[in-house]
Enzyme design. Sequence first.
Site, PDB file in Angstrom:
ATOM      1  N   LYS A 100      31.141  32.386  41.273  1.00 44.46           N
ATOM      2  CA  LYS A 100      32.178  33.363  40.924  1.00 44.46           C
ATOM      3  C   LYS A 100      31.511  34.513  40.177  1.00 44.46           C
ATOM      4  O   LYS A 100      30.572  34.291  39.401  1.00 44.46           O
ATOM      5  CB  LYS A 100      33.223  32.659  40.057  1.00 44.46           C
ATOM      6  CG  LYS A 100      34.472  33.466  39.739  1.00 44.46           C
ATOM      7  CD  LYS A 100      35.452  32.611  38.919  1.00 44.46           C
ATOM      8  CE  LYS A 100      36.707  33.346  38.534  1.00 44.46           C
ATOM      9  NZ  LYS A 100      37.610  32.501  37.720  1.00 44.46           N
ATOM     10  N   SER A 154      42.383  32.885  39.270  1.00 41.87           N
ATOM     11  CA  SER A 154      41.583  34.050  39.566  1.00 41.87           C
ATOM     12  C   SER A 154      40.420  33.764  40.528  1.00 41.87           C
ATOM     13  O   SER A 154      39.891  34.675  41.140  1.00 41.87           O
ATOM     14  CB  SER A 154      40.990  34.614  38.273  1.00 41.87           C
ATOM     15  OG  SER A 154      40.158  33.637  37.643  1.00 41.87           O
ATOM     16  N   SER A 173      42.386  28.608  36.975  1.00 44.49           N
ATOM     17  CA  SER A 173      41.729  29.432  37.999  1.00 44.49           C
ATOM     18  C   SER A 173      40.763  28.719  38.933  1.00 44.49           C
ATOM     19  O   SER A 173      40.285  29.320  39.896  1.00 44.49           O
ATOM     20  CB  SER A 173      40.990  30.590  37.343  1.00 44.49           C
ATOM     21  OG  SER A 173      41.917  31.549  36.936  1.00 44.49           O
TER      22      SER A 173
END
Length: 505
Positions: free
Chosen positions: A80, A155, A179
């Site tokens: 990420k 997210s 997330s």
Amino acid sequence: MNELLKKSALELADLLAAGTITSVELTQACLDRIHALNPRVNAFLFVDDDGALATAREIDERRANGEKLGRLAGVPVALKDNMVTRGMETTCGSKILKGWKPPYDATVTLKVREAGMPMVGKTNMDEFAMGSSTEHSAYGPTGNPWDLGRIPGGSGGGSAAAVGSFMVPLALGSDTGGSIRQPGAVTGTVGVKPTYGAVSRYGLVAMASSLDQIGPVARTVADAAALQEVVGGYDPHDSTSLNEPVAALEKIAVQAQAAGQSLAGTRIGVVDELQGEGYQKGVLDSFNESVAILEGLGAEIVHVSCPSFDYALAAYYLIMPAEASSNLARFDGMRYGIRVEPTDKRATAETVMAATREAGFGDEVKRRIILGTHVLSAGYYDAYYGSAQKVRTLVQRDFAAAFDKCDVLVSPTAPTTAFKFGDKIDDPMAMYLNDIATIPANLAGVPGLSLPSGVASEDGLPVGFQILAPAHEDARMYQIAGVLEAGIGEPIALGCPAGEWEEQA
Ligand code: GLN
């Protein structure tokens, strides 16, 4: 699609170890798929062909020389984009960090490198990990591989979509309020938030430091376990890192899937507050079917009430913005990323900061900074932040009482399946409600795992099943998840139609 890409990370690790395939061959297959699909999925913000292939070549050579390598050596992984990577752009999905190349590696980045895992790139995310849909990314949303018109969760939607569409077998995410788990739920992948402190946060761009936790994204429970073993463990660079050995998570998850596994003697708590109103019917049906599978395997099902969970979301949206507003103060136009000079005023530290933040931060980030500074302001501190901290204690006590009665707690991971782009973007409250079932774990620091339990009857989209364990008991969570995964049968992730729309493209 190259059939290798549908294999689990552990199957690939076995093929690599046996010399049946090379890491170069596998890494190239991942890169080819990323380049073919990413223009439509937007799971990756940055792809590092050269770096990934260089690692792959090195691993192939070392293996050919008979060197003993780590379990996942040669298996590609994605990170990420809020985990810093030396010399490789790290944006957190924000314009304010556009072009920023960190001077150091996060601990997880180093561990992945040391494990010999080719790092194929950085994945899309809501700006500074604020959101549940990736629609708050400054670089455009990520598509859900099950339906490109729908959100992949957030997210960490980029990591989930990359794994779910067979671009890469493994990825890392970060979970502050859900997330990793909520994107896992809506993309049919496995997402795990380890115990707070089990994986180092050094080099993870902080959102809310007391809640943030890095964890694995995979298509199977055992794959996630293997990746947590690689990235977990004590790190002196992180003062909240747990100083305890990492359990043999992969072995536990694999053994849990052996035929004839029984859950006799295991007490599984269904949390009353994490179902019912607001949850989609197909989500609840799939959840109840999984509970029935667990019961069929011998588990004792207990119903528990955690009354403070009703206030967890509200407390989270005071504590998280408070911490975020303080953490994001470092983006001042002087130290990192872009710098914007005011056009209408004299450039002073204050006007440059204001102009940089105005241009660099998106609306959701601004909203949370304003909210956070407000709740921390002298006149309101006790009323808001202080009260939220008290609720946090109550949530922790509810967990403690529930874990006296049962070994793990279970719930749906997210109240609905993947919604359509645009459905919630203009309504922050509706967006926040996606994390209603995941947030309690962050407030208490306990581990949580989401695995796909099936698809909802009304829309055919994946549903996530959440397992929560007491702090430090990640192994127990993986064990029960492994048993349930085997009980459900064919991995839901393999049903993803990512290949079909690709051919139509
Ligand atoms: N969706 C939640 C939020 O917007 C959770 C974010 C996260 O876990 N990083 O805050």
